[in-house]
Design a protein around this motif. Structure first.
Motif, short mmCIF file in Angstrom:
data_model
loop_
_atom_site.label_atom_id
_atom_site.label_comp_id
_atom_site.label_asym_id
_atom_site.label_seq_id
_atom_site.Cartn_x
_atom_site.Cartn_y
_atom_site.Cartn_z
N CYS A 1 38.13 62.20 28.18
CA CYS A 1 38.49 62.71 29.87
C CYS A 1 37.84 61.48 30.43
CB CYS A 1 38.60 64.14 30.79
SG CYS A 1 39.00 65.07 29.97
N ILE B 1 36.60 63.43 34.45
CA ILE B 1 38.02 62.13 34.94
C ILE B 1 37.00 61.48 36.30
CG2 ILE B 1 39.55 62.29 36.91
CD1 ILE B 1 41.08 64.28 34.85
N SER C 1 35.57 60.34 43.23
CA SER C 1 34.93 60.62 42.21
C SER C 1 33.96 61.77 41.96
CB SER C 1 34.28 59.62 41.62
OG SER C 1 33.71 59.69 40.76
N THR D 1 40.16 58.07 31.66
CA THR D 1 40.65 57.50 32.53
C THR D 1 40.18 56.36 32.60
OG1 THR D 1 39.34 60.07 33.38
CG2 THR D 1 39.86 58.47 35.19
N THR E 1 42.54 52.99 34.79
CA THR E 1 42.62 52.55 35.80
C THR E 1 42.14 51.30 35.25
OG1 THR E 1 40.31 53.75 35.25
CG2 THR E 1 42.18 55.33 36.76
N LEU F 1 36.66 57.71 37.05
CA LEU F 1 37.07 57.15 38.07
C LEU F 1 35.79 55.84 38.94
CD1 LEU F 1 38.50 59.67 40.26
CD2 LEU F 1 39.61 57.57 39.03
#
Lengths: 132, 136
Positions: free
Chosen positions: A123, B93, A83, A127, A131, B97
């Protein structure tokens, strides 16, 4: 009511900091840019001082008072590294993050920042969808 | 004087992030999880921050020079190109995460060090990679 007041007051403070910094120094608040300047520029005093204040202010509140939502359980270092790399590289390539494009860019109605913000939020949503 | 004001702005900014719980990745992921247990509170944060920042921008447009600097250092690029889109996508992204964007990530070194130290080292490495790729 804290779930309404805290986000409102927090957002007002974030905006106030950006407004005062703009009016006095003539610069926009962009954390990714300030980090890059602190690391790689010769003239790094202001960005470094701002980031120092941010870290103190951002951790003092959590230490002094009880947050309403608990932090997540500690996640894998590899996830944090992946990340961090994406955020570090991506914000340089795209020239801004949530503060520079999201707060200051939207406030200046910059088309470039509107496109950037729409891109990184979509985005990030995709994500999280994939996840979680 | 400008240094003192910069420190105060940094403190206010960090305090605002913490008060609105942007520093907590659980809250940020809750906001991004629009198809799950969506927590819309960060819309309030963004709307409030953008409104006050916009007011500051309006005031700044009436000044010929900043109060404590010789000239304006504002972004001048207007290009919407592949770099902007790819960079913002990679950032999005990475943000999704972990729930950390750069500011909250830096505060995590103190608030949540077992995650924050790895995140910030990688954040610096990612920025350095770009720097070395693009140095003249």
């Amino acid at each position: 009511m804290n779930h309404l007041y805290n986000p409102l007051l927090g957002g007002l403070l974030i905006g106030l900091a950006a407004a005062i910094y703009l009016i006095t120094s003539g610069r926009v608040v962009g954390i990714s840019g300030m980090l890059a300047q602190s690391l790689f520029n010769k003239n790094k005093r202001l960005p470094l001082i701002f980031l120092l204040g941010l870290i103190i202010g951002g951790s003092a509140y959590g230490i002094l008072t009880q947050q309403t939502t608990p932090f997540p359980e500690i996640r894998s270092p590899w996830l944090m590294i992946l990340s961090g790399l994406l955020v570090g590289y991506g914000t340089r390539l795209g020239n801004g993050c949530t503060s520079g494009h999201g707060v200051c860019g939207l406030a200046r109605l910059s088309p470039r920042s509107i496109v950037a913000t729409a891109t990184f939020i979509s985005c990030a949503i995709i994500t999280v969808l994939l996840t979680h | 004087m400008l240094m003192l004001i910069t420190l105060v702005c940094g403190l206010l900014f960090g305090f605002g992030l913490a008060l609105s719980e942007m520093t907590n990745p659980a809250v940020v992921i809750g906001f991004l999880d629009i198809f799950g247990h969506w927590n819309p509170s960060l819309i309030i944060v963004m709307a409030a921050a953008v409104s006050v920042s916009m007011l500051g921008y309006k005031i700044s447009k009436k000044q010929s020079v900043p109060l404590l600097a010789d000239s304006w250092s504002l972004p001048t690029t207007r290009l919407i190109d592949r770099k902007l889109l790819t960079g913002s996508a990679l950032f999005g992204i990475g943000w999704g995460l972990s729930g950390y964007c750069p500011g909250p990530g830096l505060t995590a070194v103190i608030n949540n060090p077992q995650e924050g130290i790895y995140f910030v080292l990688a954040l610096v490495a990612g920025s350095a990679l770009y720097q070395f790729q693009n140095k003249k």
